[in-house]
Design a protein around this motif. Structure first.
Motif, PDB file in Angstrom:
ATOM      1  N   LEU A 148     -19.331  21.665 -35.611  1.00 16.31           N
ATOM      2  CA  LEU A 148     -20.745  22.017 -35.480  1.00 16.31           C
ATOM      3  C   LEU A 148     -20.932  23.530 -35.473  1.00 16.31           C
ATOM      4  O   LEU A 148     -21.839  24.058 -36.122  1.00 16.31           O
ATOM      5  N   CYS A 149     -20.083  24.239 -34.760  1.00 13.88           N
ATOM      6  CA  CYS A 149     -20.212  25.699 -34.674  1.00 13.88           C
ATOM      7  C   CYS A 149     -19.867  26.377 -35.993  1.00 13.88           C
ATOM      8  O   CYS A 149     -20.392  27.458 -36.302  1.00 13.88           O
ATOM      9  N   GLU A 150     -18.982  25.774 -36.776  1.00 19.60           N
ATOM     10  CA  GLU A 150     -18.652  26.349 -38.081  1.00 19.60           C
ATOM     11  C   GLU A 150     -19.828  26.272 -39.037  1.00 19.60           C
ATOM     12  O   GLU A 150     -19.950  27.096 -39.940  1.00 19.60           O
ATOM     13  N   ASN A 151     -20.681  25.283 -38.849  1.00 18.00           N
ATOM     14  CA  ASN A 151     -21.722  25.017 -39.839  1.00 18.00           C
ATOM     15  C   ASN A 151     -23.133  25.267 -39.342  1.00 18.00           C
ATOM     16  O   ASN A 151     -24.073  25.162 -40.131  1.00 18.00           O
ATOM     17  N   SER A 152     -23.301  25.601 -38.083  1.00 20.73           N
ATOM     18  CA  SER A 152     -24.648  25.743 -37.530  1.00 20.73           C
ATOM     19  C   SER A 152     -24.719  26.939 -36.593  1.00 20.73           C
ATOM     20  O   SER A 152     -24.037  26.975 -35.565  1.00 20.73           O
ATOM     21  N   SER A 153     -25.547  27.897 -36.945  1.00 18.56           N
ATOM     22  CA  SER A 153     -25.738  29.051 -36.066  1.00 18.56           C
ATOM     23  C   SER A 153     -26.422  28.632 -34.770  1.00 18.56           C
ATOM     24  O   SER A 153     -26.187  29.226 -33.707  1.00 18.56           O
ATOM     25  N   GLN A 154     -27.257  27.586 -34.845  1.00 18.64           N
ATOM     26  CA  GLN A 154     -27.897  27.082 -33.639  1.00 18.64           C
ATOM     27  C   GLN A 154     -26.868  26.503 -32.673  1.00 18.64           C
ATOM     28  O   GLN A 154     -26.986  26.661 -31.449  1.00 18.64           O
ATOM     29  N   ALA A 155     -25.844  25.861 -33.224  1.00 20.53           N
ATOM     30  CA  ALA A 155     -24.773  25.334 -32.371  1.00 20.53           C
ATOM     31  C   ALA A 155     -24.052  26.465 -31.654  1.00 20.53           C
ATOM     32  O   ALA A 155     -23.719  26.357 -30.465  1.00 20.53           O
ATOM     33  N   VAL A 156     -23.811  27.568 -32.360  1.00 22.53           N
ATOM     34  CA  VAL A 156     -23.152  28.718 -31.732  1.00 22.53           C
ATOM     35  C   VAL A 156     -24.031  29.289 -30.626  1.00 22.53           C
ATOM     36  O   VAL A 156     -23.548  29.645 -29.544  1.00 22.53           O
ATOM     37  N   SER A 157     -25.341  29.364 -30.887  1.00 28.37           N
ATOM     38  CA  SER A 157     -26.261  29.872 -29.866  1.00 28.37           C
ATOM     39  C   SER A 157     -26.251  28.983 -28.626  1.00 28.37           C
ATOM     40  O   SER A 157     -26.215  29.476 -27.483  1.00 28.37           O
ATOM     41  N   LEU A 158     -26.248  27.662 -28.831  1.00 29.32           N
ATOM     42  CA  LEU A 158     -26.187  26.728 -27.701  1.00 29.32           C
ATOM     43  C   LEU A 158     -24.842  26.810 -26.986  1.00 29.32           C
ATOM     44  O   LEU A 158     -24.760  26.657 -25.762  1.00 29.32           O
ATOM     45  N   PHE A 159     -23.766  27.047 -27.752  1.00 29.36           N
ATOM     46  CA  PHE A 159     -22.440  27.263 -27.162  1.00 29.36           C
ATOM     47  C   PHE A 159     -22.502  28.435 -26.182  1.00 29.36           C
ATOM     48  O   PHE A 159     -22.002  28.364 -25.053  1.00 29.36           O
ATOM     49  N   ASN A 160     -23.122  29.523 -26.624  1.00 27.37           N
ATOM     50  CA  ASN A 160     -23.224  30.706 -25.773  1.00 27.37           C
ATOM     51  C   ASN A 160     -24.042  30.421 -24.522  1.00 27.37           C
ATOM     52  O   ASN A 160     -23.642  30.773 -23.405  1.00 27.37           O
ATOM     53  N   LYS A 161     -25.202  29.774 -24.706  1.00 26.92           N
ATOM     54  CA  LYS A 161     -26.093  29.522 -23.571  1.00 26.92           C
ATOM     55  C   LYS A 161     -25.468  28.568 -22.564  1.00 26.92           C
ATOM     56  O   LYS A 161     -25.702  28.685 -21.354  1.00 26.92           O
ATOM     57  N   ALA A 162     -24.677  27.619 -23.053  1.00 27.96           N
ATOM     58  CA  ALA A 162     -24.049  26.648 -22.151  1.00 27.96           C
ATOM     59  C   ALA A 162     -22.802  27.205 -21.474  1.00 27.96           C
ATOM     60  O   ALA A 162     -22.230  26.554 -20.595  1.00 27.96           O
ATOM     61  N   GLY A 163     -22.365  28.383 -21.884  1.00 26.95           N
ATOM     62  CA  GLY A 163     -21.181  28.978 -21.268  1.00 26.95           C
ATOM     63  C   GLY A 163     -19.920  28.173 -21.498  1.00 26.95           C
ATOM     64  O   GLY A 163     -19.116  27.967 -20.570  1.00 26.95           O
ATOM     65  N   LEU A 164     -19.747  27.700 -22.729  1.00 24.87           N
ATOM     66  CA  LEU A 164     -18.605  26.835 -23.026  1.00 24.87           C
ATOM     67  C   LEU A 164     -17.298  27.597 -23.239  1.00 24.87           C
ATOM     68  O   LEU A 164     -16.260  26.980 -23.460  1.00 24.87           O
ATOM     69  N   LEU A 165     -17.351  28.917 -23.170  1.00 26.36           N
ATOM     70  CA  LEU A 165     -16.121  29.687 -23.345  1.00 26.36           C
ATOM     71  C   LEU A 165     -15.068  29.281 -22.324  1.00 26.36           C
ATOM     72  O   LEU A 165     -13.879  29.170 -22.641  1.00 26.36           O
TER      73      LEU A 165
ATOM     74  N   ASN B 106     -20.200  37.172 -33.232  1.00 23.36           N
ATOM     75  CA  ASN B 106     -20.917  36.603 -32.091  1.00 23.36           C
ATOM     76  C   ASN B 106     -21.031  37.648 -30.985  1.00 23.36           C
ATOM     77  O   ASN B 106     -20.354  37.578 -29.961  1.00 23.36           O
ATOM     78  N   ALA B 107     -21.922  38.616 -31.215  1.00 20.96           N
ATOM     79  CA  ALA B 107     -22.090  39.696 -30.239  1.00 20.96           C
ATOM     80  C   ALA B 107     -22.579  39.172 -28.898  1.00 20.96           C
ATOM     81  O   ALA B 107     -22.244  39.719 -27.839  1.00 20.96           O
ATOM     82  N   GLU B 108     -23.379  38.099 -28.931  1.00 22.78           N
ATOM     83  CA  GLU B 108     -23.919  37.523 -27.698  1.00 22.78           C
ATOM     84  C   GLU B 108     -22.817  37.025 -26.776  1.00 22.78           C
ATOM     85  O   GLU B 108     -22.965  37.035 -25.547  1.00 22.78           O
ATOM     86  N   LEU B 109     -21.696  36.615 -27.359  1.00 22.89           N
ATOM     87  CA  LEU B 109     -20.612  36.052 -26.556  1.00 22.89           C
ATOM     88  C   LEU B 109     -19.816  37.126 -25.828  1.00 22.89           C
ATOM     89  O   LEU B 109     -19.172  36.848 -24.812  1.00 22.89           O
TER      90      LEU B 109
END
Length: 679
Positions: A165-182, A213-216
């Motif tokens: 999902l993150c490879e193909n969707s910038s929205q998925a990456v944004s949600l990854f960041n917001k959810a703190g999945l690191l 991913n500067a937000e990360l």
């Protein structure tokens, strides 16, 4: 060709691995019955069954079916994502795993738009909850080994779904960041001692989400960096851990701006040492050795089995849910790889996790090649100069193709600093890259070609070579060439690159390869010309390379070929007795300038003509013989008209600026030739 970045190498994964033996058996037994009457509708209905075994079997069937991309629309039309989503939190662990596997395959086998749609349907909400539950359960009441599904197995499927999902969707990456999945990925990464497959999936996902991913960066703390560095310093000799270390190195490079200043030098040294160690591995020898080891193991199994015939590699692979056939089919239909200006955005198919447990040697070989490919990709990103390219035309023209629109957009302030340069030289990276440009060996290709299970490695070996050629191009553009062997070494490299174009008839059909080899050759010849190093290719070789390249549909390959002609021609113009060769080059350039449908290519051909016939008695003689002045006068109004009619809307503002300069230079060059004629 100036700046180059290879940032995203997409590797969707295809797997039904982790299903219980009973679930797979039920799928196979019921397959004909399921397909007989609206299979998608029937399977989706079974997801609501009160029986966990039925839900698991339905998920397994869906997982298998969506590997055939033509079946995906029928599932999407029936709201498959919303129906599968709740099963990620099913009370049965096996159902969770198979549901995650079905969604994973749907995301991997579908288009990027499918992934975007999955994100819009909020699949990440249950997925995030599942991942957090898995991580909290890693060390609490560990699952007995006899269970068909463990918490780690579920997490592995879930991480791979997240990765796709993150490879193909910038929205998925944004949600990854917001959810703190690191922190979730770090927890999975830290389990590399117990569960290397899970750690590898986490490392692949981390390598993806840390790019662009500067937000990360604000979420990167000491714990994240320490976990990556711990992996980097691990010493397991197997290839899966080698790949794991390489991915950790790539993630650290992506996160370099978050590394405290006091740790940067140490981290950079460990990072480059890891990449170097990966490239040190001799695939040409290791792959045939692994093949022999597999054959010996099968022979030993047969001897111990008595009169029970040991499974052949082909049979074993077939038992893995048809994995071999799927691998070969999907490799043949491998997603398009687009390269321009060194930037690559690709969708690779990596099937290593399809391999059943009896294919340890093949798994090792696959991990070896992916590790070397990743190492070269990271080095490509490291070898990026902040300085504008000397070759302004290529810098501008590279934006013509949509797949290259991001070139030059991520030039890091640390790129090619003194520390980076020193580390690359200290670990002999230029020499090792050059060695990989000579890979693969015929022996390794032949050995894999004779074994149906190993055939898919041939493309992976050639992919390593392509990455090495792109890496060589960047090294030539940004570093001193002495590590490549001085004058004699550069001439040998040029000969090798030229020979690669004619290594087989199939090569001329490989656009990725032609882009990589012509880019490297162009950079090399430019350097040799600037250092007054004699060219080493015969006119026949030169014209053969360019004839092959100009037949390619990829614009950047044609541009490279024309630039090679221009560089070589301008060098030959200084030599006595070169008029015949210059005449041949001039005729070829004129033909392209007047016939190619792409104005960027026409402009490159004209630019090359200006270089070749700019000065010298031999150039003047050749220009008269091919009636260059008359040809350019006839071409001038045509070029101006095309630029006026086709320019706006078809070419970027930067390209139009360069094309306008070409138009002005054409007028001036015609004036220069007229002056020569009068004299």
């Amino acid at each position: 060709m100036g700046k180059a970045k290879n940032n995203k190498f997409k590797r969707p994964r295809f797997s039904a691995e982790g299903l219980s033996v009973n679930a797979v058996k039920e799928v196979l037994e019921n397959e004909d019955e399921v397909e007989a009457d609206s299979p998608a509708a029937e399977l989706l209905e079974k997801l609501q069954s009160p029986c966990a075994d039925v839900r698991e079997c339905a998920c397994a069937s869906i997982s298998r079916m969506v590997q055939q991309s033509q079946t995906i629309p029928s599932f999407l039309q029936r709201d498959a994502v919303r129906r599968l989503g709740p099963l990620l939190l099913d009370s049965c662990v096996a159902v969770r795993e198979t549901a995650a596997g079905a969604l994973r395959n749907l995301s991997a086998c579908g288009s990027p738009e499918v992934c975007e749609d999955m994100v819009r349907q909020d699949i990440l909400t249950p997925l995030i909850t599942l991942l957090r539950e898995c991580c909290s359960g890693f060390d609490v009441n560990p699952s007995p080994k006899n269970l068909k599904s463990t918490v780690e197995d579920v997490a592995n499927e879930a991480i791979n779904l997240l990765w796709n999902l993150c490879e193909n969707s910038s929205q998925a990456v944004s949600l990854f960041n917001k959810a703190g999945l690191l922190d979730v990925l770090v927890l999975c990464l830290e389990r590399h001692e117990q569960k290397v497959e899970l750690a590898l999936s986490a490392a692949q996902c981390l390598h993806t989400v840390t790019e662009e991913n500067a937000e990360l960066l604000g979420s990167v703390n000491v714990a994240v960096l320490s976990a990556l560095e711990a992996v980097l310093l691990s010493t397991h000799p197997d290839m899966q851990h080698t790949l794991l270390r390489t991915l950790a190195a790539g993630s650290l490079w992506n996160l370099k701006n978050s590394i405290p200043v006091g740790r940067q030098a140490q981290t950079l040294s460990a990072l480059v040492a890891t990449l170097s160690a990966s490239l040190d591995l001799d695939g040409a020898a290791l792959i045939p050795d692994l093949l022999q080891a597999e054959a010996a193991r099968h022979a030993n199994d047969a001897a111990h089995a008595g009169d029970q015939r040991a499974e052949s590699p082909e049979e074993h692979h077939h038992l893995a849910n048809g994995a071999e056939e799927e691998m070969e089919e999907m490799e043949e239909e491998e997603g398009e790889e687009r390269v321009n200006g060194g930037h690559t955005a690709r969708k690779n198919k990596d099937f290593s996790d399809l391999l059943p447990q009896g294919k340890e040697e093949l798994r090792e070989a696959t991990a070896l090649l992916l590790s070397q490919q990743t190492s070269l990709e990271v080095i490509v990103n490291m070898c990026c100069s902040d300085d504008p390219s000397d070759d302004e035309w290529e810098e501008m023209s590279s934006g013509d193709e949509s797949e290259a629109c991001e070139v030059g957009s991520l030039q890091s302030p640390l790129c090619l600093s003194a520390e980076v340069h020193s580390a690359l030289i200290h670990h002999c990276i230029p020499q090792k890259v050059l060695k990989k440009a000579e890979f693969p060996s015929p022996a390794a290709v032949d050995a894999c070609g004779r074994n149906s299970s190993w055939k898919s490695l041939i493309k992976k070996m050639h992919r390593v070579q392509c990455r090495a050629l792109t890496c060589l191009h960047n090294i030539l553009a940004t570093m001193d060439t002495e590590p490549l062997g001085g004058v004699a070494g550069l001439q040998m490299v040029a000969q090798h690159l030229a020979s690669l174009v004619f290594s087989s008839a199939e090569v001329l059909k490989e656009e990725e390869f032609l882009e990589a080899v012509t880019s490297a050759l162009r950079s090399l010849l430019q350097i040799m010309a600037s250092k007054n190093i004699p060219q080493c290719m015969s006119p026949q070789q030169l014209m053969g390379v360019c004839e092959a390249a100009t037949r390619c549909d990829v614009m950047s390959v044609r541009v490279n070929a024309l630039a090679i002609l221009g560089i070589t021609g301008s060098t030959l113009a200084k030599e006595t007795g070169s008029a015949d060769t210059l005449q041949m080059i001039g005729t070829a350039l004129l033909s392209v300038a007047s016939k190619d449908s792409n104005l960027v290519v026409c402009g490159e051909a004209l630019d090359a003509l200006f270089d070749v016939f700019a000065d010298g008695a031999e150039a003047e003689k050749a220009a008269r013989n091919i009636h260059l002045l008359a040809a350019l006068k006839a071409l001038q109004p045509v070029f101006k008209s095309k630029l006026r009619k086709e320019g706006k809307g078809n070419y970027s503002p930067e390209q139009l600026c360069v094309l306008d300069n070409i138009k002005v230079n054409l007028r001036r060059f015609i004036g220069y030739l007229e002056t020569l004629k009068k004299n």
